[in-house]
Scaffold this motif. Structure first.
Motif, PDB file in Angstrom:
ATOM      1  N   GLU A 104     -25.680 -41.801  28.689  1.00 10.35           N
ATOM      2  CA  GLU A 104     -24.326 -42.259  28.436  1.00 10.35           C
ATOM      3  C   GLU A 104     -24.414 -43.347  27.399  1.00 10.35           C
ATOM      4  O   GLU A 104     -25.288 -44.209  27.810  1.00 10.35           O
ATOM      5  CB  GLU A 104     -23.575 -42.308  29.801  1.00 10.35           C
ATOM      6  CG  GLU A 104     -23.281 -41.166  30.537  1.00 10.35           C
ATOM      7  CD  GLU A 104     -22.501 -40.176  29.804  1.00 10.35           C
ATOM      8  OE1 GLU A 104     -21.513 -40.444  29.166  1.00 10.35           O
ATOM      9  OE2 GLU A 104     -22.794 -39.247  30.222  1.00 10.35           O
ATOM     10  N   ASN A 136     -20.603 -47.920  25.290  1.00 10.30           N
ATOM     11  CA  ASN A 136     -20.081 -48.618  24.163  1.00 10.30           C
ATOM     12  C   ASN A 136     -20.126 -48.126  22.657  1.00 10.30           C
ATOM     13  O   ASN A 136     -19.890 -48.831  21.931  1.00 10.30           O
ATOM     14  CB  ASN A 136     -20.793 -50.190  24.217  1.00 10.30           C
ATOM     15  CG  ASN A 136     -20.789 -50.719  25.589  1.00 10.30           C
ATOM     16  OD1 ASN A 136     -19.603 -50.889  26.109  1.00 10.30           O
ATOM     17  ND2 ASN A 136     -21.844 -51.371  25.971  1.00 10.30           N
ATOM     18  N   LYS A 137     -20.421 -46.766  22.603  1.00 12.10           N
ATOM     19  CA  LYS A 137     -20.395 -46.309  21.314  1.00 12.10           C
ATOM     20  C   LYS A 137     -19.217 -46.389  20.430  1.00 12.10           C
ATOM     21  O   LYS A 137     -19.120 -46.441  19.142  1.00 12.10           O
ATOM     22  CB  LYS A 137     -20.803 -45.034  21.361  1.00 12.10           C
ATOM     23  CG  LYS A 137     -19.759 -43.798  21.637  1.00 12.10           C
ATOM     24  CD  LYS A 137     -20.374 -42.382  21.819  1.00 12.10           C
ATOM     25  CE  LYS A 137     -19.321 -41.399  22.288  1.00 12.10           C
ATOM     26  NZ  LYS A 137     -19.630 -40.077  22.334  1.00 12.10           N
ATOM     27  N   ASP A 138     -17.968 -46.485  21.191  1.00 15.59           N
ATOM     28  CA  ASP A 138     -16.647 -46.782  20.341  1.00 15.59           C
ATOM     29  C   ASP A 138     -16.545 -48.048  19.882  1.00 15.59           C
ATOM     30  O   ASP A 138     -15.617 -48.468  19.049  1.00 15.59           O
ATOM     31  CB  ASP A 138     -15.609 -46.265  21.315  1.00 15.59           C
ATOM     32  CG  ASP A 138     -15.772 -44.857  21.726  1.00 15.59           C
ATOM     33  OD1 ASP A 138     -16.205 -43.919  20.971  1.00 15.59           O
ATOM     34  OD2 ASP A 138     -14.942 -44.389  22.533  1.00 15.59           O
ATOM     35  N   LYS A 139     -17.256 -49.192  20.279  1.00 13.50           N
ATOM     36  CA  LYS A 139     -17.329 -50.492  20.141  1.00 13.50           C
ATOM     37  C   LYS A 139     -17.774 -50.812  18.854  1.00 13.50           C
ATOM     38  O   LYS A 139     -17.744 -51.923  18.500  1.00 13.50           O
ATOM     39  CB  LYS A 139     -17.526 -51.174  21.387  1.00 13.50           C
ATOM     40  CG  LYS A 139     -16.501 -51.009  22.664  1.00 13.50           C
ATOM     41  CD  LYS A 139     -16.958 -51.959  23.622  1.00 13.50           C
ATOM     42  CE  LYS A 139     -16.168 -51.756  24.723  1.00 13.50           C
ATOM     43  NZ  LYS A 139     -16.794 -52.363  26.020  1.00 13.50           N
ATOM     44  N   THR A 149     -18.280 -51.457  15.369  1.00 11.69           N
ATOM     45  CA  THR A 149     -17.586 -51.293  14.151  1.00 11.69           C
ATOM     46  C   THR A 149     -18.581 -51.552  13.112  1.00 11.69           C
ATOM     47  O   THR A 149     -19.663 -51.894  13.079  1.00 11.69           O
ATOM     48  CB  THR A 149     -16.627 -52.426  14.103  1.00 11.69           C
ATOM     49  OG1 THR A 149     -17.365 -53.555  14.226  1.00 11.69           O
ATOM     50  CG2 THR A 149     -15.597 -52.132  15.172  1.00 11.69           C
TER      51      THR A 149
END
Length: 116
Positions: free
Chosen positions: A84, A87-90, A92
């Protein structure tokens, strides 16, 4: 008579089960760290052989390919292991440019220095 399938255990054998619980906690970290310490210098020596002995005249291209291969291997490992990534959406572009990219650039510079 027993068939072959009934003789095979359902769970795979784990070598870490042979270790005491206190050592088992850090064994994976030690294994991964040891692999890192072996693979890094081995890669540098292979690249040095390609550049110095064989005469490959593009060390930055070689560094780029090493980084690209490392990225593919990491992505495949994460995909196969089913890890998993919470934090992939964090991540930038700013974070990538100022925190992740410099690490790759310094690793490329390290490889260039190791080939001299």
């Amino acid at each position: 008579k027993k068939d072959v399938a009934s003789c095979v255990e359902e769970t795979p054998f784990d070598l870490l089960e042979l270790l005491p619980p206190s050592a088992r906690k850090y064994s994976k970290i030690i294994i991964y760290f040891s692999l890192y310490l072996v693979c890094g210098p081995a890669l540098i020596m292979c690249n040095k052989h390609l550049v110095k002995d064989i005469g490959f005249k593009f060390p930055m291209t070689l560094s780029l390919w090493s980084q690209f291969a490392g990225t593919l291997i990491t992505m495949a490992t994460v995909h196969v292991a089913g890890a998993e990534m919470p934090n992939k959406d964090k991540i930038t572009w700013r974070l990538f440019l100022f925190q992740i990219f410099p690490i790759g650039a310094l690793m490329a510079f390290k490889m260039i220095l190791g080939m001299k």
